[in-house]
Scaffold this active site. Structure first.
Site, mmCIF file in Angstrom:
data_model
loop_
_atom_site.group_PDB
_atom_site.id
_atom_site.type_symbol
_atom_site.label_atom_id
_atom_site.label_comp_id
_atom_site.label_asym_id
_atom_site.label_seq_id
_atom_site.Cartn_x
_atom_site.Cartn_y
_atom_site.Cartn_z
ATOM 1 C CB THR B 96 -0.922 0.016 1.248
ATOM 2 O OG1 THR B 96 -0.110 0.076 2.415
ATOM 3 C CG2 THR B 96 -1.804 -1.228 1.304
ATOM 4 C CE LYS B 125 9.413 5.153 0.785
ATOM 5 N NZ LYS B 125 9.052 4.406 -0.408
ATOM 6 C CB VAL B 152 15.880 0.794 1.652
ATOM 7 C CG1 VAL B 152 17.037 1.774 1.452
ATOM 8 C CG2 VAL B 152 15.205 1.042 2.987
ATOM 9 N N GLY B 207 6.740 10.233 -15.246
ATOM 10 C CA GLY B 207 6.247 9.326 -14.212
ATOM 11 C C GLY B 207 7.284 9.021 -13.145
ATOM 12 C CG ASP B 221 11.455 8.207 -0.632
ATOM 13 O OD1 ASP B 221 10.561 7.342 -0.511
ATOM 14 O OD2 ASP B 221 12.542 7.977 -1.197
ATOM 15 C CE LYS B 225 13.291 4.889 -0.603
ATOM 16 N NZ LYS B 225 13.467 5.569 -1.907
ATOM 17 N N GLY B 317 11.012 1.561 -10.249
ATOM 18 C CA GLY B 317 10.579 0.799 -11.418
ATOM 19 C C GLY B 317 9.824 -0.427 -10.943
#
Lengths: 336, 336
Positions: B96, B125, B152, B207, B221, B225, B317
């Site tokens: 999610t 995360k 991560v 994107g 973010d 991590k 990716g």
């Protein structure tokens, strides 16, 4: 876990030092109590079923050159093969010099230990490059662990890297620098403008190149490592004869300068794939991840899912190589 | 192994695609037969104890946006928590969106699965950055595996890397680029001379950046991590509040040019050590292993025995991130 160390040169002594440094760490983190019950070198061995004092042993080796001088438990003239029969141990740590003619004494020692039901960890490339499929088969048949992270890349993880970190991926090729000595020489030639001979001499003075540097500079060492990687992580069944090898002895400062002007470095590159097994000097873009300097090793793994993954680290050094040997020992312990 | 996938955005669909691609490979190499028995998204779920047809499910999701449209086995409006009670499964794959306010719904889903005795793999995360020690404790108490490699670095191995490849080493610090979006923006600013706004817009069009890029460009973010790495591989007990965070929104093309003239790049660097938890733009020598471009991630681990070890790979990716999730699934399977 009772270890028998065979070969007590720079790597063997590195392992002893690393065990002294990390003794408490291994106990605390993994509940792993390591005891070295035998150490063999060309002079003989020191054997004690209750465990040898590694600090004392290192001092004696450094002072007299012989582990057989270890008081009370030293035995002069005993061979490593005999030692394996003399002592109760769990894991052979085989660190004799690489021999690419017949892989001895590593081959015989490894096979004996495996047949006796012992796990084996090795830093040796010779027997692996010559007899990989055979050794794996014997290990499997005897249901023992046979690990060799230290044989390729020193401290740079590569074999365990593929096994534990990229198990979901097919590895399509590996391109990298697998020999620290030649990388040092080429780096010095590029940075200082020195000739091959000057750079080699400097490497020898620093203990980075051996007195007889043939294995390194002719690309044989990198080729052995390529064969080990091809067999172990790419499931290619090949031997040293399948590798096209060109060394660095003909590289001139002029060639390096010319490359430099165009934004390239000359590196001794190993390429391993289904279609190509090659060790040769190649042009590498100076911004490429492969453009690492000094004695560093680097490997770029081309995979299907994760795409390109690159790892780099010190390709040599006693403690660095010992770290890879300890990794194998810890993983054997954890997988029990 | 019966999987329940929760979250079916780009990462979830990547996992489904990877499973389709590697189904035979997993069976052949590891004897691992993966069956996806449930997939939940915000619309509801598709559940079939005999296994869902992933090809069909992907088509339906891509066409209608809802897995609940899966014929016969689709259920609209059912929540993921309810799904966990509806179906027999072995491993929850939790994907999610990251939520750093309260870690939901990942937190509740993870705790429920763990308490039900299920293994959990996550790419999330939020709950890890907020509640790491607590979640680990519950997993340990319930004797289940809880793995999070994909949280991560995307395809870049780092958590399993430390565990399996550097187990003999104490990791003293980690310095790296842990966010692909900001690295893309900074790389474009450096190579094209674009402004921050232009580069961000380009990233959004490709994107690579989200419509609301706050988490990425403000460094949050990368900070999440950092907290995960600090807790999981450096045994530092810390949370998001302990990280000094500076984003990249104030970086100007002029600053980048000035750095360039001196041989440096500006990168959003995360530094994790006992003494310092920091995410901030820093000057990086253009020849440093940290000077990677585009969406690449890189981490340099400073260790005692192996010294510096560097790993780099694609930070994002769908298939790349899926490769990390499959790694965790395979390792859970092998460790059983």
């Amino acid at each position: 876990m009772r270890l028998c160390l065979v070969g007590f040169g720079s790597v063997g002594q590195g392992v002893a030092e690393a065990l002294l440094l990390k003794n408490k760490f291994l106990k605390k983190r993994y509940g792993l109590n390591v005891k070295v019950v035998a150490v063999a070198d060309s002079s003989g061995a020191a054997l004690n079923q209750n465990g040898l004092n590694l600090e004392k042993l290192l001092k004696i080796k450094q002072k007299t050159g012989k582990v057989s001088n270890y008081p009370n438990y030293g035995v002069e003239g005993v061979t490593a093969l005999e030692v394996l029969d003399e002592i109760d141990y769990d894991c052979l740590v085989e660190m004799t010099p690489t021999n690419i003619t017949d892989g001895e004494p590593a081959r015989k020692l490894t096979i004996k230990a495996i047949k006796d039901g012992k796990d084996v960890v090795t830093s040796n490339k010779g027997h692996l490059a010559l007899y990989f499929p055979k050794l794996m088969k014997i290990a499997k048949k005897n249901n023992v662990k046979f690990k060799f992270e230290a044989s390729v890349g020193g401290a740079m993880p590569i074999i365990n890297f593929a096994k534990y970190n990229l198990p979901s991926c097919s590895i399509e090729s590996i391109i990298g620098i697998l020999n620290g000595t030649t990388n040092f020489i080429l780096s010095r030639m590029a940075s200082e403008g020195s000739s091959y001979e000057q750079a080699l001499k400097e490497a020898q003075e620093l203990g980075i190149a051996e007195t007889d540097p043939t294995y390194d500079v002719e690309g044989i060492d990198a080729a052995c490592k390529s064969v080990i990687l091809a067999n172990s992580i790419m499931e290619l069944n090949c031997t040293l004869e399948d590798v096209d090898i060109t060394g660095i002895t003909n590289i001139t400062p002029e060639a390096i300068d010319l490359a430099k002007d165009e934004g390239y470095l000359i590196k001794l590159i190993a390429e391993i794939s289904k279609d190509r097994m090659e060790v040769s000097p190649r042009l590498v873009d100076k911004n490429s991840p492969l453009a690492v300097d000094g004695t560093l090793n680097v490997a770029m793994l081309k995979t299907d899912l994760a795409k390109n993954i690159t790892v780099m680290g010190r390709g040599a050094g006693p403690l660095e190589t010992a770290s890879a040997i300890l990794t194998d020992i810890i993983n054997i312990w954890r997988e029990k």
